[in-house]
Scaffold this motif. Structure first.
Motif, PDB file in Angstrom:
ATOM      1  N   TYR A  57       0.773  -1.177  -0.013  1.00 17.32           N
ATOM      2  CA  TYR A  57       0.117   0.069   0.087  1.00 17.32           C
ATOM      3  C   TYR A  57       0.950   1.419  -0.065  1.00 17.32           C
ATOM      4  O   TYR A  57       0.775   2.409  -0.883  1.00 17.32           O
ATOM      5  CB  TYR A  57      -0.906   0.098   1.278  1.00 17.32           C
ATOM      6  N   HIS A  58       1.793   1.375   0.960  1.00 14.15           N
ATOM      7  CA  HIS A  58       2.493   2.525   1.115  1.00 14.15           C
ATOM      8  C   HIS A  58       3.433   2.576  -0.244  1.00 14.15           C
ATOM      9  O   HIS A  58       3.634   3.835  -0.636  1.00 14.15           O
ATOM     10  CB  HIS A  58       3.629   2.443   2.182  1.00 14.15           C
ATOM     11  N   TYR A  59       3.970   1.938  -0.723  1.00 14.71           N
ATOM     12  CA  TYR A  59       4.782   1.788  -1.986  1.00 14.71           C
ATOM     13  C   TYR A  59       3.876   2.131  -3.211  1.00 14.71           C
ATOM     14  O   TYR A  59       4.096   3.184  -3.889  1.00 14.71           O
ATOM     15  CB  TYR A  59       5.506   0.567  -2.357  1.00 14.71           C
ATOM     16  N   GLY A  60       2.613   1.622  -3.330  1.00 17.44           N
ATOM     17  CA  GLY A  60       1.383   2.116  -4.371  1.00 17.44           C
ATOM     18  C   GLY A  60       1.443   3.719  -4.202  1.00 17.44           C
ATOM     19  O   GLY A  60       1.241   4.389  -4.993  1.00 17.44           O
ATOM     20  N   MET A  61       1.182   4.039  -2.929  1.00 14.47           N
ATOM     21  CA  MET A  61       1.005   5.506  -2.548  1.00 14.47           C
ATOM     22  C   MET A  61       2.086   6.464  -3.019  1.00 14.47           C
ATOM     23  O   MET A  61       2.125   7.508  -3.620  1.00 14.47           O
ATOM     24  CB  MET A  61       0.646   5.739  -1.291  1.00 14.47           C
ATOM     25  N   ALA A  62       3.373   5.968  -2.766  1.00 17.29           N
ATOM     26  CA  ALA A  62       4.531   6.625  -3.029  1.00 17.29           C
ATOM     27  C   ALA A  62       4.648   6.887  -4.800  1.00 17.29           C
ATOM     28  O   ALA A  62       4.917   7.736  -5.328  1.00 17.29           O
ATOM     29  CB  ALA A  62       5.739   5.952  -2.604  1.00 17.29           C
ATOM     30  N   LEU A  63       4.463   5.629  -5.409  1.00 15.81           N
ATOM     31  CA  LEU A  63       4.497   5.816  -6.766  1.00 15.81           C
ATOM     32  C   LEU A  63       3.382   6.775  -7.583  1.00 15.81           C
ATOM     33  O   LEU A  63       3.544   7.302  -8.443  1.00 15.81           O
ATOM     34  CB  LEU A  63       4.199   4.394  -7.213  1.00 15.81           C
ATOM     35  N   LEU A  64       2.270   6.581  -6.832  1.00 21.62           N
ATOM     36  CA  LEU A  64       1.199   7.559  -7.096  1.00 21.62           C
ATOM     37  C   LEU A  64       1.331   9.128  -6.834  1.00 21.62           C
ATOM     38  O   LEU A  64       1.101   9.989  -8.142  1.00 21.62           O
ATOM     39  CB  LEU A  64      -0.204   7.430  -6.529  1.00 21.62           C
ATOM     40  N   SER A  65       2.253   9.350  -6.046  1.00 22.67           N
ATOM     41  CA  SER A  65       2.373  10.625  -5.844  1.00 22.67           C
ATOM     42  C   SER A  65       3.990  11.134  -6.098  1.00 22.67           C
ATOM     43  O   SER A  65       4.278  12.035  -6.290  1.00 22.67           O
ATOM     44  CB  SER A  65       2.422  11.051  -4.144  1.00 22.67           C
ATOM     45  N   GLY A  66       4.656  10.154  -6.586  1.00 22.43           N
ATOM     46  CA  GLY A  66       6.149  10.564  -6.797  1.00 22.43           C
ATOM     47  C   GLY A  66       7.064  10.720  -5.822  1.00 22.43           C
ATOM     48  O   GLY A  66       7.929  11.577  -5.818  1.00 22.43           O
ATOM     49  N   HIS A  67       6.584  10.200  -4.632  1.00 26.55           N
ATOM     50  CA  HIS A  67       7.171  10.659  -3.222  1.00 26.55           C
ATOM     51  C   HIS A  67       8.557   9.575  -3.065  1.00 26.55           C
ATOM     52  O   HIS A  67       8.378   8.293  -2.812  1.00 26.55           O
ATOM     53  CB  HIS A  67       6.424  10.389  -2.126  1.00 26.55           C
ATOM     54  N   GLY A  68       9.600  10.256  -3.296  1.00 26.63           N
ATOM     55  CA  GLY A  68      10.983   9.255  -3.289  1.00 26.63           C
ATOM     56  C   GLY A  68      11.084   8.467  -4.330  1.00 26.63           C
ATOM     57  O   GLY A  68      12.056   7.661  -4.756  1.00 26.63           O
ATOM     58  N   VAL A  69      10.201   8.453  -5.210  1.00 29.33           N
ATOM     59  CA  VAL A  69      10.460   7.845  -6.575  1.00 29.33           C
ATOM     60  C   VAL A  69       9.694   8.377  -7.782  1.00 29.33           C
ATOM     61  O   VAL A  69       9.029   9.339  -7.600  1.00 29.33           O
ATOM     62  CB  VAL A  69       9.952   6.252  -6.202  1.00 29.33           C
TER      63      VAL A  69
END
Length: 171
Positions: free
Chosen positions: A127-139
Motif C-alpha cells: 500500500y505505502h509503495y503504491g502511494m509513493a508511486l502515485l504521488s512520486g514521493h521518493g520515486v
C-alpha cells in the motif's frame, strides 16, 4: 495493525523501564564502565534473536533513533523483516536517517512490497509503495505501477488500498 505493534512496543518499553530501575547516579556511577544491560536497546543491536526487531520500535519511540536504526537494519539484513522495513522507512521519512531519507524510505517500501508474504506488514508495504508511486514521493511518479500495488494490497484485505482505488476511479 499499527495499534497492535504500537501496544506491544509500548509494553516492551514500559517493561524495560520497570525491570531495569536503578538507584540515582552518584559521581562514581556517572562514568558507565559496566557492560551493556540486557534490557538496554543497544544490547539488542547485534542479537541473533528475532524478538529484537520489536525493541527497535521501543528504541525509536523513546528517542534512541540510532539504536532503532541499527536494530532495524540488522533485522532486515538477517531476516528480510518487513516490520523493520516499515519502521525504518518511517524513521527515515521523519529525517532521523540523514540525507536521502525519502528515497531510501521508498526503496524499503518497494523491498517490503516485493516480499512474498500475503498478510500483515507486507500488505501494508505494498500500500505505502503504491502511494509513493502515485504521488512520486521518493520515486518517479508511476500511476500504472501504483494501481498494480494498490490492487494487490486491496485483494489482500487492506481497506485503505481499496479506498484509494475508488478515489482514483472517480477521477
Amino acid at each position: 495493525m499499527w495499534a497492535v505493534g504500537g501496544a506491544l512496543g509500548l509494553c516492551l518499553a514500559v517493561a524495560g523501564v520497570a525491570l531495569h530501575a536503578e538507584p540515582s547516579p552518584t559521581a562514581e556511577t556517572l562514568v558507565d564502565e559496566r557492560p551493556e544491560s540486557d534490557l538496554s536497546y543497544t544490547a539488542w543491536v547485534d542479537s541473533n534473536k528475532r524478538f529484537k526487531c520489536l525493541y527497535g520500535y521501543a528504541a525509536d519511540k523513546t528517542g534512541d533513533h540510532e539504536a532503532a536504526i541499527r536494530i532495524f537494519e540488522d533485522c532486515i539484513d538477517r531476516w528480510e523483516d518487513v516490520y523493520s522495513m516499515i519502521w525504518l522507512a518511517q524513521i527515515l521519512e521523519n529525517g532521523q536517517g540523514g540525507p536521502n531519507g525519502v528515497e531510501r524510505a521508498t526503496a524499503l517500501m518497494k523491498r517490503g512490497a516485493a516480499h512474498p508474504d500475503t498478510s500483515g506488514y507486507a500488505t501494508l508495504a505494498r500500500y505505502h509503495y503504491g502511494m509513493a508511486l502515485l504521488s512520486g514521493h521518493g520515486v518517479e511518479k508511476d500511476e500504472t505501477g501504483a494501481r498494480r500495488w494498490l490492487e494487490r494490497a486491496a485483494r489482500e484485505g487492506l481497506p485503505e488500498a481499496q479506498e484509494q482505488l475508488d478515489r482514483m476511479a472517480e477521477h
